[in-house]
Design an enzyme around this catalytic site. Structure first.
Site, PDB file in Angstrom:
ATOM      1  N   GLY A  50       0.789  -1.097  -0.024  1.00 16.62           N
ATOM      2  CA  GLY A  50       0.024  -0.027   0.253  1.00 16.62           C
ATOM      3  C   GLY A  50       0.906   1.246  -0.071  1.00 16.62           C
ATOM      4  CG  LEU A  51       3.697   2.157   2.487  1.00 11.74           C
ATOM      5  CD1 LEU A  51       5.027   1.603   2.263  1.00 11.74           C
ATOM      6  CD2 LEU A  51       3.845   3.036   3.641  1.00 11.74           C
ATOM      7  CG  HIS A  52      -1.033   3.514  -2.688  1.00 16.37           C
ATOM      8  ND1 HIS A  52      -0.629   2.134  -2.709  1.00 16.37           N
ATOM      9  CD2 HIS A  52      -2.362   3.411  -2.894  1.00 16.37           C
ATOM     10  CE1 HIS A  52      -1.470   1.506  -2.987  1.00 16.37           C
ATOM     11  NE2 HIS A  52      -2.691   1.914  -3.068  1.00 16.37           N
ATOM     12  CB  ALA A  53      -4.160   8.460  -0.740  1.00 14.46           C
ATOM     13  NE  ARG A  98      -5.312   3.422   0.053  1.00 17.30           N
ATOM     14  CZ  ARG A  98      -6.409   3.200  -0.410  1.00 17.30           C
ATOM     15  NH1 ARG A  98      -6.671   2.212  -1.323  1.00 17.30           N
ATOM     16  NH2 ARG A  98      -7.277   4.086  -0.656  1.00 17.30           N
TER      17      ARG A  98
END
Ligand code: T46
Length: 137
Positions: A50-53, A98
């Site tokens: 994840g580590l993004h929106a 997330r």
């Protein structure tokens, strides 16, 4: 405190032979038309995914096997949930950062998405995400 984590419980169908969950937009359990389905599996130990929106994508994530921990962040607070049931999903709206942690070896994470894949919809820089969120307040 606003609840960032919207869980959805899916009704298991089936009988003594075993279980089945059916997800159809028209039956109400999924609040968008499903345009894409993908699944994450074989995630290596200690990896954070994840580590993004997403700017506009909405998704439902269901751990259909094993478990993983989701962290959701709206730019003001972070909340987390352990996904460990094939009859429970989380609804992730747009503009939510997330992260997925602690994947079990056998984890299969199924995701239903409201749009087809578009890298332009991703915000992969946390500071950029915060700047956009806070500008809108
Ligand atoms: C999300 C979380 C829960 C594609 O080509 N098509 C696709 O539909 C997807 C989802 C990914 N990709 C490519 C893009 C990357 O080269 O597959 C590679 C891995 O994707 P990513 O690093 O974005 O994967 P995760 O596990 O960090 O995040 C994924 C989804 O991308 C994301 O939308 O919300 O799962």
């Amino acid at each position: 405190m606003k609840n960032l984590i919207e869980t959805i419980n899916f009704k298991p169908l089936g009988d003594r032979r075993g279980h089945l969950v059916s997800l159809e937009h028209t039956l109400g359990a999924v609040p968008f038309e499903i345009k894409r389905v993908y699944y994450l599996f074989d995630t290596k130990p200690g990896v954070i995914r994840g580590l993004h929106a997403h700017k506009s994508l909405q998704q439902i994530a269901i751990c259909v096997k094993g478990s993983c921990r989701f962290v959701l962040d709206d730019g003001f607070q972070r909340q987390e949930i352990l996904l460990d049931s094939s009859t429970k999903g989380i609804y992730i709206q747009s503009m939510i950062w997330r992260e997925m942690h602690d994947f079990s070896d056998d984890c299969v994470l199924l995701v239903l998405a409201s749009e087809i894949y578009d890298e332009e919809d991703y915000i992969r820089d946390y500071q950029m995400f915060l700047n956009i969120i806070r500008k809108d307040q």
